[in-house]
Design a protein around this motif. Sequence first.
Motif, PDB file in Angstrom:
ATOM      1  N   ALA A 169       0.831  -1.206   0.000  1.00  0.00           N
ATOM      2  CA  ALA A 169       0.000   0.000   0.000  1.00  0.00           C
ATOM      3  C   ALA A 169       0.867   1.259   0.000  1.00  0.00           C
ATOM      4  O   ALA A 169       0.556   2.245  -0.678  1.00  0.00           O
ATOM      5  CB  ALA A 169      -0.924  -0.005   1.218  1.00  0.00           C
ATOM      6  N   THR A 170       1.946   1.231   0.755  1.00  0.00           N
ATOM      7  CA  THR A 170       2.834   2.396   0.817  1.00  0.00           C
ATOM      8  C   THR A 170       3.489   2.640  -0.533  1.00  0.00           C
ATOM      9  O   THR A 170       3.538   3.779  -1.024  1.00  0.00           O
ATOM     10  CB  THR A 170       3.908   2.183   1.901  1.00  0.00           C
ATOM     11  OG1 THR A 170       3.264   1.972   3.161  1.00  0.00           O
ATOM     12  CG2 THR A 170       4.816   3.386   2.000  1.00  0.00           C
ATOM     13  N   GLU A 171       4.005   1.572  -1.149  1.00  0.00           N
ATOM     14  CA  GLU A 171       4.650   1.731  -2.449  1.00  0.00           C
ATOM     15  C   GLU A 171       3.666   2.237  -3.493  1.00  0.00           C
ATOM     16  O   GLU A 171       3.989   3.121  -4.297  1.00  0.00           O
ATOM     17  CB  GLU A 171       5.257   0.406  -2.900  1.00  0.00           C
ATOM     18  CG  GLU A 171       5.955   0.504  -4.244  1.00  0.00           C
ATOM     19  CD  GLU A 171       6.742  -0.744  -4.607  1.00  0.00           C
ATOM     20  OE1 GLU A 171       7.051  -0.903  -5.813  1.00  0.00           O
ATOM     21  OE2 GLU A 171       7.053  -1.549  -3.705  1.00  0.00           O
ATOM     22  N   GLU A 172       2.446   1.702  -3.494  1.00  0.00           N
ATOM     23  CA  GLU A 172       1.441   2.136  -4.472  1.00  0.00           C
ATOM     24  C   GLU A 172       1.070   3.599  -4.265  1.00  0.00           C
ATOM     25  O   GLU A 172       0.919   4.352  -5.235  1.00  0.00           O
ATOM     26  CB  GLU A 172       0.210   1.250  -4.369  1.00  0.00           C
ATOM     27  CG  GLU A 172       0.447  -0.173  -4.853  1.00  0.00           C
ATOM     28  CD  GLU A 172      -0.725  -1.086  -4.555  1.00  0.00           C
ATOM     29  OE1 GLU A 172      -1.773  -0.575  -4.072  1.00  0.00           O
ATOM     30  OE2 GLU A 172      -0.613  -2.300  -4.800  1.00  0.00           O
ATOM     31  N   ALA A 173       0.909   4.016  -3.018  1.00  0.00           N
ATOM     32  CA  ALA A 173       0.542   5.404  -2.748  1.00  0.00           C
ATOM     33  C   ALA A 173       1.639   6.366  -3.186  1.00  0.00           C
ATOM     34  O   ALA A 173       1.356   7.460  -3.692  1.00  0.00           O
ATOM     35  CB  ALA A 173       0.250   5.585  -1.262  1.00  0.00           C
ATOM     36  N   LEU A 174       2.898   5.968  -3.019  1.00  0.00           N
ATOM     37  CA  LEU A 174       4.016   6.851  -3.371  1.00  0.00           C
ATOM     38  C   LEU A 174       4.201   6.998  -4.876  1.00  0.00           C
ATOM     39  O   LEU A 174       4.886   7.932  -5.327  1.00  0.00           O
ATOM     40  CB  LEU A 174       5.308   6.328  -2.744  1.00  0.00           C
ATOM     41  CG  LEU A 174       5.427   6.495  -1.222  1.00  0.00           C
ATOM     42  CD1 LEU A 174       6.664   5.769  -0.703  1.00  0.00           C
ATOM     43  CD2 LEU A 174       5.480   7.970  -0.837  1.00  0.00           C
ATOM     44  N   ARG A 188      -3.139  13.459   4.041  1.00  0.00           N
ATOM     45  CA  ARG A 188      -3.426  13.025   2.671  1.00  0.00           C
ATOM     46  C   ARG A 188      -2.628  11.778   2.308  1.00  0.00           C
ATOM     47  O   ARG A 188      -3.173  10.835   1.722  1.00  0.00           O
ATOM     48  CB  ARG A 188      -3.100  14.153   1.697  1.00  0.00           C
ATOM     49  CG  ARG A 188      -3.418  13.805   0.239  1.00  0.00           C
ATOM     50  CD  ARG A 188      -3.300  15.001  -0.658  1.00  0.00           C
ATOM     51  NE  ARG A 188      -3.674  14.675  -2.024  1.00  0.00           N
ATOM     52  CZ  ARG A 188      -3.717  15.544  -3.014  1.00  0.00           C
ATOM     53  NH1 ARG A 188      -3.421  16.820  -2.780  1.00  0.00           N
ATOM     54  NH2 ARG A 188      -4.057  15.167  -4.226  1.00  0.00           N
ATOM     55  N   LEU A 189      -1.343  11.768   2.640  1.00  0.00           N
ATOM     56  CA  LEU A 189      -0.525  10.594   2.331  1.00  0.00           C
ATOM     57  C   LEU A 189      -1.014   9.387   3.130  1.00  0.00           C
ATOM     58  O   LEU A 189      -1.102   8.269   2.605  1.00  0.00           O
ATOM     59  CB  LEU A 189       0.949  10.879   2.620  1.00  0.00           C
ATOM     60  CG  LEU A 189       1.928   9.717   2.422  1.00  0.00           C
ATOM     61  CD1 LEU A 189       1.762   9.071   1.055  1.00  0.00           C
ATOM     62  CD2 LEU A 189       3.362  10.200   2.622  1.00  0.00           C
ATOM     63  N   THR A 190      -1.335   9.597   4.382  1.00  0.00           N
ATOM     64  CA  THR A 190      -1.822   8.490   5.219  1.00  0.00           C
ATOM     65  C   THR A 190      -3.114   7.912   4.650  1.00  0.00           C
ATOM     66  O   THR A 190      -3.286   6.690   4.567  1.00  0.00           O
ATOM     67  CB  THR A 190      -2.046   8.962   6.662  1.00  0.00           C
ATOM     68  OG1 THR A 190      -0.823   9.486   7.189  1.00  0.00           O
ATOM     69  CG2 THR A 190      -2.520   7.815   7.535  1.00  0.00           C
TER      70      THR A 190
END
Length: 350
Positions: free
Chosen positions: A317-322, A340-342
């Motif tokens: 999820a972190t990689e996809e969001a970034l 927003r990032l969270t």
Amino acid sequence: MHRVALMPGDGIGPEIVEAAVQVIEAAGAGIEWVRLPGGEGARRKLGTALPEETLQAYLECGVGFKGPFAVGAEDEMIRPGRRRGIPGGGPPRAYNSATNALRREGGGYAAVRLARSFPGVPSPLRGVDLAVIREISEDIYIASEYTVGDDTAVALKVITRKASEKVIRFAFEFARSHGRKRVTVITKANVLRQTDGLFLRVAREVAGEYPGVECDERFIDASCALVVQRPSLFQVAVMPNQYGDIFSDLCSSLAGSLGLGAGATYGTEACLFEPVHGTAPDIAGRGIANPVSQILSGALLLRHLGEDRAARAVERATEEALRDRSHHTPDLGGEATTRRLTEAILSRVK
């Protein structure tokens, strides 16, 4: 249900810890958070950055998740009380920070910092993907110092066979379990022939027990130059305490930001998971701190607890969001807020 000592810390700590807790809980891991005071906030209210109750609760949990703690050059030493279960309470101990006290009292021996490039995140270099593993209990960071008159200060550097073998063996096991083919041993043994020389000699002995893992040797100054030019040469790097502290910050910055690196200290009594950066007081309370280092440290926590599925969900999820630059916080060159990032990460946790 896992019991985890939770210490939000100072500066941006409470903001990013709250973000990480939300992501970890969304991944479905059953965790009971034991909230504890620590850091500058505890010092102001309770007179110490590490209350005895906090230390004992952390050791009883056996695992901690903390934000960054503020450390001042003039701060008083942390002096824990008597150790439970040890006749006489054990010898007096003194540490130069609450974080070091938590690490050392938990029997910390290996600090792991992960640095990697993420698709979509601007960075000075591409292809950064390495684990920096530093010995955490000795070297010059034991803070054994004294002065001779008014004009000379001396610091003691301690390297032992026992501590060196423990962290080096941990590095080779880490490489083998994570599918990495090379361990780089970093020292300055050409100058410090007794201390760093011992660390290197032990590394050569341990390397012989791992025929499937390549071992190479480099000096710390050359390594700093080389990782900037060819980061792919480094997969797992193991070194004494001070070098690892500096080298890991360099590697995280090469990957794009200190806000992206995951961190953990593994100990015989307790393990501590925390971001690789500091308290960033200049942006505290403004809602623009990057929570990724804290979140990915949470993924390391989940793996330690045996919650591999949840850890993978957090990492994916972190990689996809970034990948989406609209989610990048100011340290990554964007304008996104912590919230927003969270929320972008939360929406992708599966």
